[in-house]
Design a protein around this motif. Sequence first.
Motif, PDB file in Angstrom:
ATOM      1  N   UNK A 120       0.853  -1.222   0.086  1.00 53.83           N
ATOM      2  CA  UNK A 120      -0.029  -0.016   0.035  1.00 53.83           C
ATOM      3  C   UNK A 120       0.620   1.412  -0.001  1.00 53.83           C
ATOM      4  N   UNK A 121       0.222   2.459  -0.501  1.00 54.94           N
ATOM      5  CA  UNK A 121       0.920   3.582  -0.383  1.00 54.94           C
ATOM      6  C   UNK A 121       0.909   4.357   0.985  1.00 54.94           C
ATOM      7  N   UNK A 122       2.013   4.781   1.442  1.00 52.48           N
ATOM      8  CA  UNK A 122       2.071   5.415   2.824  1.00 52.48           C
ATOM      9  C   UNK A 122       0.824   5.820   3.209  1.00 52.48           C
ATOM     10  N   UNK A 123       0.281   7.016   2.517  1.00 52.10           N
ATOM     11  CA  UNK A 123      -0.929   7.507   2.743  1.00 52.10           C
ATOM     12  C   UNK A 123      -2.002   6.623   3.279  1.00 52.10           C
ATOM     13  N   UNK A 124      -2.206   5.643   2.568  1.00 52.66           N
ATOM     14  CA  UNK A 124      -3.281   4.541   2.792  1.00 52.66           C
ATOM     15  C   UNK A 124      -2.815   3.872   4.177  1.00 52.66           C
ATOM     16  N   UNK A 125      -1.638   3.728   4.464  1.00 53.52           N
ATOM     17  CA  UNK A 125      -1.152   3.030   5.581  1.00 53.52           C
ATOM     18  C   UNK A 125      -1.568   4.054   6.897  1.00 53.52           C
ATOM     19  N   UNK A 126      -1.350   5.379   6.570  1.00 55.76           N
ATOM     20  CA  UNK A 126      -1.765   6.381   7.662  1.00 55.76           C
ATOM     21  C   UNK A 126      -3.392   6.429   7.752  1.00 55.76           C
ATOM     22  N   UNK A 127      -4.234   6.326   6.664  1.00 55.62           N
ATOM     23  CA  UNK A 127      -5.395   6.193   6.952  1.00 55.62           C
ATOM     24  C   UNK A 127      -6.017   5.231   7.650  1.00 55.62           C
ATOM     25  N   UNK A 128      -5.326   4.007   7.496  1.00 52.29           N
ATOM     26  CA  UNK A 128      -5.825   2.866   7.927  1.00 52.29           C
ATOM     27  C   UNK A 128      -5.502   2.638   9.484  1.00 52.29           C
ATOM     28  N   UNK A 129      -4.354   3.371   9.946  1.00 50.79           N
ATOM     29  CA  UNK A 129      -3.833   3.480  11.174  1.00 50.79           C
ATOM     30  C   UNK A 129      -4.708   4.384  12.057  1.00 50.79           C
ATOM     31  N   UNK A 130      -5.345   5.446  11.374  1.00 54.57           N
ATOM     32  CA  UNK A 130      -6.162   6.357  12.192  1.00 54.57           C
ATOM     33  C   UNK A 130      -7.645   5.636  12.566  1.00 54.57           C
ATOM     34  N   UNK A 131      -8.153   5.067  11.491  1.00 52.72           N
ATOM     35  CA  UNK A 131      -9.212   4.106  11.542  1.00 52.72           C
ATOM     36  C   UNK A 131      -9.218   3.209  12.636  1.00 52.72           C
ATOM     37  N   UNK A 132      -8.085   2.367  12.653  1.00 55.29           N
ATOM     38  CA  UNK A 132      -8.020   1.404  13.763  1.00 55.29           C
ATOM     39  C   UNK A 132      -7.632   2.089  15.132  1.00 55.29           C
ATOM     40  N   UNK A 133      -7.205   3.178  15.086  1.00 49.67           N
ATOM     41  CA  UNK A 133      -7.033   4.089  16.480  1.00 49.67           C
ATOM     42  C   UNK A 133      -8.406   4.244  16.960  1.00 49.67           C
ATOM     43  N   UNK A 134      -9.014   4.832  16.050  1.00 50.00           N
ATOM     44  CA  UNK A 134     -10.640   5.327  16.555  1.00 50.00           C
ATOM     45  C   UNK A 134     -11.402   4.056  16.839  1.00 50.00           C
ATOM     46  N   UNK A 135     -11.281   3.151  16.295  1.00 55.81           N
ATOM     47  CA  UNK A 135     -12.088   1.911  16.906  1.00 55.81           C
ATOM     48  C   UNK A 135     -11.608   1.412  18.192  1.00 55.81           C
ATOM     49  N   UNK A 136     -10.221   1.557  18.238  1.00 56.24           N
ATOM     50  CA  UNK A 136      -9.647   1.118  19.585  1.00 56.24           C
ATOM     51  C   UNK A 136     -10.302   2.085  20.732  1.00 56.24           C
ATOM     52  N   UNK A 137     -10.260   3.306  20.432  1.00 59.38           N
ATOM     53  CA  UNK A 137     -10.910   4.424  21.173  1.00 59.38           C
ATOM     54  C   UNK A 137     -12.189   4.071  21.532  1.00 59.38           C
ATOM     55  N   UNK A 138     -12.797   3.569  20.764  1.00 60.59           N
ATOM     56  CA  UNK A 138     -14.623   3.216  20.965  1.00 60.59           C
ATOM     57  C   UNK A 138     -14.560   1.887  21.674  1.00 60.59           C
ATOM     58  N   UNK A 139     -13.745   1.127  21.401  1.00 59.37           N
ATOM     59  CA  UNK A 139     -13.723  -0.407  22.223  1.00 59.37           C
ATOM     60  C   UNK A 139     -13.501   0.068  23.671  1.00 59.37           C
ATOM     61  N   UNK A 140     -12.526   1.097  23.994  1.00 62.51           N
ATOM     62  CA  UNK A 140     -12.205   1.329  25.571  1.00 62.51           C
ATOM     63  C   UNK A 140     -13.480   2.122  25.883  1.00 62.51           C
ATOM     64  N   UNK A 141     -13.854   2.954  25.258  1.00 62.35           N
ATOM     65  CA  UNK A 141     -15.238   3.515  25.914  1.00 62.35           C
ATOM     66  C   UNK A 141     -16.367   2.488  26.074  1.00 62.35           C
ATOM     67  N   UNK A 142     -16.662   1.808  25.119  1.00 59.16           N
ATOM     68  CA  UNK A 142     -17.713   0.901  25.404  1.00 59.16           C
ATOM     69  C   UNK A 142     -17.287  -0.067  26.750  1.00 59.16           C
ATOM     70  N   UNK A 143     -16.041  -0.436  26.766  1.00 55.57           N
ATOM     71  CA  UNK A 143     -15.806  -1.540  28.001  1.00 55.57           C
ATOM     72  C   UNK A 143     -15.676  -0.564  29.192  1.00 55.57           C
ATOM     73  N   UNK A 144     -15.474   0.778  29.404  1.00 59.95           N
ATOM     74  CA  UNK A 144     -15.469   1.342  30.573  1.00 59.95           C
ATOM     75  C   UNK A 144     -16.964   1.786  30.743  1.00 59.95           C
ATOM     76  N   UNK A 145     -17.664   2.180  30.020  1.00 60.89           N
ATOM     77  CA  UNK A 145     -19.214   2.523  30.149  1.00 60.89           C
ATOM     78  C   UNK A 145     -20.286   1.478  30.247  1.00 60.89           C
ATOM     79  N   UNK A 146     -19.668   0.325  30.072  1.00 57.89           N
ATOM     80  CA  UNK A 146     -20.674  -0.913  29.932  1.00 57.89           C
ATOM     81  C   UNK A 146     -21.142  -1.514  31.437  1.00 57.89           C
TER      82      UNK A 146
END
Length: 146
Positions: A120-146
């Motif tokens: 993949x192009x480096x920009x694609x890797x950056x976008x994919x990393x940001x998306x995975x980071x946002x998913x991680x933050x949502x998972x942590x929020x769901x865990x804490x507020x569940x």
Amino acid sequence: MKHLITLFISFSFILANAQSLDEKADQAYSDGDFQQALELYQQAAADNGVSSMLYYNMGNAYYRLDSIAKAIGCYERALRLDPKNDDARANIKFINERYNLAAPEKSAPTIFVENITDSLHPNSWAIMSLILFIILLLDIALYLFN
């Protein structure tokens, strides 16, 4: 507000200067003045930083000046900055075939990680990393507020 306007004017001047250097270098290359084009490309690299396209253009100028080793070096740098730069890859292949240069042998077999990172192009890797980071933050929020 005054500082913001000054910053904007300075930034626009830098961009205009960068474009003018590249345009001057491209014009010199088109006119057949490859030494002048190379000097302008090098000045643009020093003033504004490097890019894959800048190294590609420098490689073309070196090739026209019969500096084959420097041309290949610039093409390889262009490929390091942008592995999807097919023009640089084609020029390396052309030079290797024209001058009967052997392709460099790899000392170790290609490993799985190199295949993935080059896929993949480096920009694609950056976008994919940001998306995975946002998913991680949502998972942590769901865990804490569940």
